[in-house]
Scaffold this active site. Structure first.
Site, mmCIF file in Angstrom:
data_model
loop_
_atom_site.group_PDB
_atom_site.id
_atom_site.type_symbol
_atom_site.label_atom_id
_atom_site.label_comp_id
_atom_site.label_asym_id
_atom_site.label_seq_id
_atom_site.Cartn_x
_atom_site.Cartn_y
_atom_site.Cartn_z
ATOM 1 N N GLY A 44 52.991 -31.986 7.112
ATOM 2 C CA GLY A 44 52.415 -33.296 6.793
ATOM 3 C C GLY A 44 52.708 -34.335 7.857
ATOM 4 O O GLY A 44 51.851 -35.125 8.234
ATOM 5 N N CYS A 45 53.933 -34.320 8.357
ATOM 6 C CA CYS A 45 54.323 -35.308 9.373
ATOM 7 C C CYS A 45 53.607 -35.051 10.694
ATOM 8 O O CYS A 45 53.241 -35.989 11.397
ATOM 9 C CB CYS A 45 55.842 -35.289 9.564
ATOM 10 S SG CYS A 45 56.714 -35.801 8.058
ATOM 11 N N THR A 46 53.388 -33.782 11.009
ATOM 12 C CA THR A 46 52.647 -33.436 12.227
ATOM 13 C C THR A 46 51.203 -33.893 12.109
ATOM 14 O O THR A 46 50.659 -34.517 13.031
ATOM 15 C CB THR A 46 52.719 -31.920 12.489
ATOM 16 O OG1 THR A 46 54.093 -31.564 12.673
ATOM 17 C CG2 THR A 46 51.906 -31.524 13.696
#
Length: 155
Positions: A44-46
Site C-alpha cells: 500500500g505504501c509503495t
C-alpha cells in the site's frame, strides 16, 4: 485527527531522503502536502508513494511540495526512495512526534490486539501555514488525484 481546518500547522523539522532536511520554517510561504504512511516498501505504501511520484509534474506546476513521513529509519527510507525512484522528500520520524502532532498516530487493532500505529492520512497546508485540508483514513487508490484537485483549488 486532532487537527482542524484553518488551524496553524504544527512545527516540525525532520531529516529526509537524499540527505535533506524539511521544516515548517523552511516551507514558509509555500503550500505543502504531508502524507503519513505506515511503512516503506510495503504494497500500500509503495502504491501511494508511486502515485504521488507520478503526480509530481502536475503538483509541481502548483508550487506545492510533497513530503512523505513514516517512523522508518533513514536507511530504510533511502532504500525505498532509490528502489522506486522517488524524488520527493521522504522524512523519518522514529519517535512519531510529528506524526502525533499531525494526528496520524492512532490506536489500531489487528486480530483483537490493540496497538499504536500510523493511520494513513494526508494534510494539505496552505502558503500561510494553515491547515487547508485533511484526509484521515486514506484509501490509496485515487488519493494522489484527490490531493491534486485540492491543491489546485487553493489558487
Amino acid at each position: 485527527m486532532s487537527l482542524s481546518i484553518g488551524a496553524a500547522a504544527p512545527n516540525f523539522t525532520l531529516p529526509t531522503s537524499g540527505g535533506r532536511t524539511v521544516s515548517l520554517a523552511g516551507l514558509k510561504g509555500k503550500p505543502f502536502v504531508l502524507y503519513f504512511y505506515p511503512r516503506a516498501d510495503t504494497p500500500g505504501c509503495t502504491k501511494e508513494a508511486c502515485a504521488f511520484q507520478e503526480a509530481l509534474p502536475q503538483l509541481g506546476k502548483t508550487g506545492v511540495t510533497v513530503i512523505g513521513v513514516s517512523k522508518d529509519s533513514m536507511k530504510a527510507i533511502e532504500k525505498f526512495a532509490e528502489k522506486f525512484n522517488l524524488t520527493f522528500p521522504l522524512a523519518s520520524d522514529p519517535e512519531a512526534t510529528v506524526i502525533a502532532a499531525y494526528g496520524a498516530w492512532q490506536e489500531k487493532s489487528m486480530y483483537g490486539k490493540k496497538y499504536m500505529g500510523i493511520e494513513r492520512s494526508t494534510v494539505l497546508v496552505n502558503a500561510e501555514g494553515k491547515i487547508a485540508h485533511i484526509w484521515p483514513k486514506v484509501k490509496v487508490t485515487g488519493h494522489a488525484d484527490e490531493v491534486l484537485k485540492a491543491v489546485q483549488a487553493l489558487k
